[in-house]
Design a protein around this motif. Structure first.
Motif, PDB file in Angstrom:
ATOM      1  N   VAL A 120      -7.312  -0.544   2.299  1.00 54.69           N
ATOM      2  CA  VAL A 120      -8.268  -1.650   2.451  1.00 54.69           C
ATOM      3  C   VAL A 120      -8.251  -2.533   1.208  1.00 54.69           C
ATOM      4  O   VAL A 120      -8.239  -3.768   1.307  1.00 54.69           O
ATOM      5  CB  VAL A 120      -9.684  -1.099   2.732  1.00 54.69           C
ATOM      6  CG1 VAL A 120     -10.729  -2.197   2.653  1.00 54.69           C
ATOM      7  CG2 VAL A 120      -9.730  -0.420   4.096  1.00 54.69           C
ATOM      8  N   ALA A 121      -8.223  -1.922   0.032  1.00 48.19           N
ATOM      9  CA  ALA A 121      -8.224  -2.691  -1.221  1.00 48.19           C
ATOM     10  C   ALA A 121      -6.979  -3.566  -1.341  1.00 48.19           C
ATOM     11  O   ALA A 121      -7.063  -4.733  -1.744  1.00 48.19           O
ATOM     12  CB  ALA A 121      -8.333  -1.747  -2.419  1.00 48.19           C
ATOM     13  N   VAL A 122      -5.833  -3.027  -0.987  1.00 42.64           N
ATOM     14  CA  VAL A 122      -4.592  -3.805  -1.053  1.00 42.64           C
ATOM     15  C   VAL A 122      -4.646  -4.984  -0.093  1.00 42.64           C
ATOM     16  O   VAL A 122      -4.308  -6.120  -0.461  1.00 42.64           O
ATOM     17  CB  VAL A 122      -3.359  -2.904  -0.754  1.00 42.64           C
ATOM     18  CG1 VAL A 122      -2.126  -3.733  -0.450  1.00 42.64           C
ATOM     19  CG2 VAL A 122      -3.094  -1.973  -1.920  1.00 42.64           C
ATOM     20  N   ALA A 124      -4.411  -0.426   5.710  1.00 43.34           N
ATOM     21  CA  ALA A 124      -3.986  -1.766   5.285  1.00 43.34           C
ATOM     22  C   ALA A 124      -3.726  -2.637   6.510  1.00 43.34           C
ATOM     23  O   ALA A 124      -4.184  -3.784   6.586  1.00 43.34           O
ATOM     24  CB  ALA A 124      -2.742  -1.679   4.407  1.00 43.34           C
ATOM     25  N   ARG A 144      -7.147 -12.327  -0.666  1.00 42.10           N
ATOM     26  CA  ARG A 144      -7.745 -13.196  -1.686  1.00 42.10           C
ATOM     27  C   ARG A 144      -6.677 -13.952  -2.460  1.00 42.10           C
ATOM     28  O   ARG A 144      -6.859 -15.121  -2.799  1.00 42.10           O
ATOM     29  CB  ARG A 144      -8.625 -12.386  -2.624  1.00 42.10           C
ATOM     30  CG  ARG A 144      -9.902 -11.950  -1.967  1.00 42.10           C
ATOM     31  CD  ARG A 144     -10.833 -11.277  -2.924  1.00 42.10           C
ATOM     32  NE  ARG A 144     -12.071 -10.942  -2.244  1.00 42.10           N
ATOM     33  CZ  ARG A 144     -12.966 -10.129  -2.717  1.00 42.10           C
ATOM     34  NH1 ARG A 144     -12.789  -9.554  -3.895  1.00 42.10           N
ATOM     35  NH2 ARG A 144     -14.069  -9.874  -2.039  1.00 42.10           N
ATOM     36  N   VAL A 148      -9.163   3.873   1.186  1.00 42.00           N
ATOM     37  CA  VAL A 148      -9.673   2.951   0.170  1.00 42.00           C
ATOM     38  C   VAL A 148      -8.532   2.119  -0.407  1.00 42.00           C
ATOM     39  O   VAL A 148      -8.655   0.900  -0.574  1.00 42.00           O
ATOM     40  CB  VAL A 148     -10.428   3.718  -0.941  1.00 42.00           C
ATOM     41  CG1 VAL A 148     -10.737   2.833  -2.125  1.00 42.00           C
ATOM     42  CG2 VAL A 148     -11.696   4.337  -0.381  1.00 42.00           C
ATOM     43  N   LEU A 149      -7.424   2.762  -0.683  1.00 41.30           N
ATOM     44  CA  LEU A 149      -6.257   2.055  -1.217  1.00 41.30           C
ATOM     45  C   LEU A 149      -5.764   0.993  -0.237  1.00 41.30           C
ATOM     46  O   LEU A 149      -5.526  -0.158  -0.623  1.00 41.30           O
ATOM     47  CB  LEU A 149      -5.138   3.048  -1.533  1.00 41.30           C
ATOM     48  CG  LEU A 149      -3.811   2.443  -1.997  1.00 41.30           C
ATOM     49  CD1 LEU A 149      -3.996   1.712  -3.317  1.00 41.30           C
ATOM     50  CD2 LEU A 149      -2.761   3.548  -2.132  1.00 41.30           C
ATOM     51  N   SER A 172       0.832  -1.215   0.000  1.00 36.79           N
ATOM     52  CA  SER A 172       0.000   0.000   0.000  1.00 36.79           C
ATOM     53  C   SER A 172       0.862   1.260   0.000  1.00 36.79           C
ATOM     54  O   SER A 172       0.492   2.262  -0.624  1.00 36.79           O
ATOM     55  CB  SER A 172      -0.980   0.000   1.179  1.00 36.79           C
ATOM     56  OG  SER A 172      -0.299   0.013   2.396  1.00 36.79           O
ATOM     57  N   THR A 202      -6.971  -3.492   8.310  1.00 38.39           N
ATOM     58  CA  THR A 202      -7.738  -4.515   7.600  1.00 38.39           C
ATOM     59  C   THR A 202      -7.160  -5.905   7.842  1.00 38.39           C
ATOM     60  O   THR A 202      -7.897  -6.857   8.111  1.00 38.39           O
ATOM     61  CB  THR A 202      -7.791  -4.205   6.098  1.00 38.39           C
ATOM     62  OG1 THR A 202      -8.382  -2.909   5.926  1.00 38.39           O
ATOM     63  CG2 THR A 202      -8.597  -5.231   5.336  1.00 38.39           C
ATOM     64  N   ILE A 238      -7.270  -6.540   1.171  1.00 40.51           N
ATOM     65  CA  ILE A 238      -8.247  -7.537   0.727  1.00 40.51           C
ATOM     66  C   ILE A 238      -7.723  -8.295  -0.493  1.00 40.51           C
ATOM     67  O   ILE A 238      -7.879  -9.514  -0.590  1.00 40.51           O
ATOM     68  CB  ILE A 238      -9.608  -6.872   0.442  1.00 40.51           C
ATOM     69  CG1 ILE A 238     -10.242  -6.437   1.771  1.00 40.51           C
ATOM     70  CG2 ILE A 238     -10.536  -7.809  -0.319  1.00 40.51           C
ATOM     71  CD1 ILE A 238     -11.497  -5.616   1.622  1.00 40.51           C
ATOM     72  N   ALA A 239      -7.098  -7.598  -1.419  1.00 41.94           N
ATOM     73  CA  ALA A 239      -6.539  -8.256  -2.604  1.00 41.94           C
ATOM     74  C   ALA A 239      -5.456  -9.264  -2.209  1.00 41.94           C
ATOM     75  O   ALA A 239      -5.425 -10.385  -2.738  1.00 41.94           O
ATOM     76  CB  ALA A 239      -5.974  -7.224  -3.574  1.00 41.94           C
ATOM     77  N   SER A 277       0.743   3.952  -2.962  1.00 42.19           N
ATOM     78  CA  SER A 277       0.442   5.367  -2.701  1.00 42.19           C
ATOM     79  C   SER A 277       1.487   6.269  -3.341  1.00 42.19           C
ATOM     80  O   SER A 277       1.141   7.328  -3.876  1.00 42.19           O
ATOM     81  CB  SER A 277       0.318   5.643  -1.201  1.00 42.19           C
ATOM     82  OG  SER A 277       1.569   5.637  -0.561  1.00 42.19           O
TER      83      SER A 277
END
Length: 141
Positions: A117-119, A71, A125, A114-115, A26, A74, A121-122, A30
């Motif tokens: 959290v997205a990182v 990050a 997964r 947002v960045l 992250s 999360t 979660i990605a 950024s």
């Protein structure tokens, strides 16, 4: 640091590696987005009020502090969902502090959050997909 302490207390040492990886990715993302968007920091755009800390010399959007703290929040929330409000509250406080001291706009914090959290979660997964693939290989599929 918090992830290290909690991983030791919870005896989940892989959590440290996962947290460090999410924070690093992250942070790198950024920096890349800062170069892409190139938004001036509030202290460079407006003469008053003066920032309470020395403003970094890179672009403002997205906030690296928000990206890395969200990050980590999360990752830790995925490990201990009941503690999620505390982790996210800490991340939000870190983001708010960057606006309060005058080095970010509120939207920078939202973008960083947002960045981050997205990182996280990605990466989660991706790790789950790898685990499934390994399990299928062991099962002979």
């Amino acid at each position: 640091m918090l992830a290290c302490i909690l991983a030791i207390l919870w005896r989940r040492y892989a959590l440290v590696v996962f947290t460090v990886l999410a924070v690093a990715v992250s942070d790198w993302a950024s920096y890349g987005l800062k170069a892409l968007f190139d938004v001036e920091r509030p202290s460079l755009r407006y003469a008053e009020p003066k920032p309470l800390v020395t403003a970094p010399h890179d672009a403002s959007f997205p906030s690296g502090h928000a990206a890395t703290s969200f990050a980590a929040a999360t990752v830790l929330s995925l490990a201990r969902p009941r503690w999620a409000p505390a982790f996210y509250l800490l991340a939000l406080a870190i983001g708010f502090s960057r606006v309060y001291v005058g080095v970010h706009y509120p939207l920078d914090i939202v973008g960083g959050a947002v960045l981050g959290v997205a990182v996280a979660i990605a990466l989660r997964r991706l790790a789950a997909t790898r685990q499934r693939s390994r399990a299928e290989l062991r099962a002979g599929r």
